[in-house]
Design an enzyme around this catalytic site. Sequence first.
Site, PDB file in Angstrom:
ATOM      1  N   ASP A 103      -4.525  -3.205   2.151  1.00  0.00           N
ATOM      2  CA  ASP A 103      -4.748  -4.163   1.283  1.00  0.00           C
ATOM      3  C   ASP A 103      -5.277  -3.805   0.150  1.00  0.00           C
ATOM      4  O   ASP A 103      -5.981  -2.833  -0.225  1.00  0.00           O
ATOM      5  CB  ASP A 103      -6.211  -4.780   2.002  1.00  0.00           C
ATOM      6  CG  ASP A 103      -6.619  -5.996   1.556  1.00  0.00           C
ATOM      7  OD1 ASP A 103      -5.995  -7.036   1.570  1.00  0.00           O
ATOM      8  OD2 ASP A 103      -7.948  -5.811   0.884  1.00  0.00           O
TER       9      ASP A 103
ATOM     10  N   GLU B  80       0.099  -4.126  -0.483  1.00  0.00           N
ATOM     11  CA  GLU B  80      -0.189  -5.496  -1.738  1.00  0.00           C
ATOM     12  C   GLU B  80      -0.175  -4.553  -3.048  1.00  0.00           C
ATOM     13  O   GLU B  80      -1.198  -3.773  -3.373  1.00  0.00           O
ATOM     14  CB  GLU B  80      -1.175  -6.343  -1.414  1.00  0.00           C
ATOM     15  CG  GLU B  80      -1.412  -7.012  -0.167  1.00  0.00           C
ATOM     16  CD  GLU B  80      -2.424  -7.890  -0.023  1.00  0.00           C
ATOM     17  OE1 GLU B  80      -2.231  -8.906   0.565  1.00  0.00           O
ATOM     18  OE2 GLU B  80      -3.508  -7.410  -0.419  1.00  0.00           O
TER      19      GLU B  80
END
Length: 416
Positions: free
Chosen positions: A350, A379
């Site tokens: 994340d 990400e």
Amino acid sequence: MKKIIKVATALFLTSLLIGCTFSKKEYKSYEEYPVYEGNDMELTYSSEKSSFRVWSPNADSVVLSLYEDGIKGKAYRSLSMKRSKKGTWKATVKGDLKGKFYTFRVKIGDKWLNHTPGIWAKAVGINGQRGAIVDMNETNPQGWENDQHQFPNNPTDAIIYEVHMRDFSVSPNSGMNNKGKFLAFTEKGTKNSFGQATGIDHLKELGITHIHLLPSFDYASIDESRLEEKKYNWGYDPQNYNVPEGSYSTNPANPTQRIKELKQLIQSVHKEGIGVIMDVVYNHTYVGGESHINQLVPGYFYRFNQDSTWSNASGCGNEIASERPMVRKFMVESLVYWAKEYHIDGFRFDLMGIHDIETMNAIRQELNTINPKILLYGEGWTAAGSPLAEEKRALKKNVKKLDGIAVFSDDIRDAL
């Protein structure tokens, strides 16, 4: 002559004593904090003794407390830990402590900080406020030694299905017994009211190679003692990084059970030839100042702006300083632990753009020693600005600097 010999002997023994004594050092910045290279952080358990070690270089005192219960009652014993090498503190308790619980408490100056289960905790009591002393061998389901990682021949062959642990089975129409729990993934032959396959049978129908489990480590927003309230969260609010989330267990108060049930999930999915990818959120913690991490080593694990305010590239109030050596050590060891102990086949990061490139490549290098086919992707962006320079961070624009680590393309996502 005898007096001279006695004096010389006394001086020699005194020098040995001084040489074995560790004293507090004053540090001008976090960069001066010592780095502990050992592999015995937190707890080393055996039936004969339990050895505890925490890293808190700036502490003046550290107390270890032992409890009978995972959340209730006072400590039945507290003992001062001894200052040891490279900023660590240690204590050893003889006897079999299996089934007991513990916390650490740090004193800096004249201020005692909050009790914490530690940073490297691998088992906790209900709601994750106390560490648990377990025999990890008792957390293995039957046949676990034969469980095998599931990897595609090529990472580009991976077909990944993202799923929330609770959402997978919680529907009244799911046909599953263990609704919202790890064990739902072990149920076969389940169908909904229309006769359609659900659960793991449905996953097989999809033809996927992997499931990507949304955060399944211990997170803070769900009260595990009041699950009847049916609170819900995606899980992006980390509390204890190396422990499974208790609300997905059939008994959150049993530290061994939550570990075993997650392993049963993984074992069941592996038997169907499907790999398990874990969503990891090392970029921030649920709270900053009051987090377990910050209560042991105030400030060190976080980034700050030039005006000393908390930086917030995560959009959640804080961001982890992955570039600091002991933070990097923790992240690497945590991921290795999940890959080895739980047989996790890949990790999705994340807000990976918060992490520094050096740490991400160190993670890749260490996981390669287990298996180079372990998937790593994330990400490649942040939720806000960061004080760490862009050229040092694992952003999408820097993907060429990442070794064997993929990034999402939000441009393609937004276009779709």
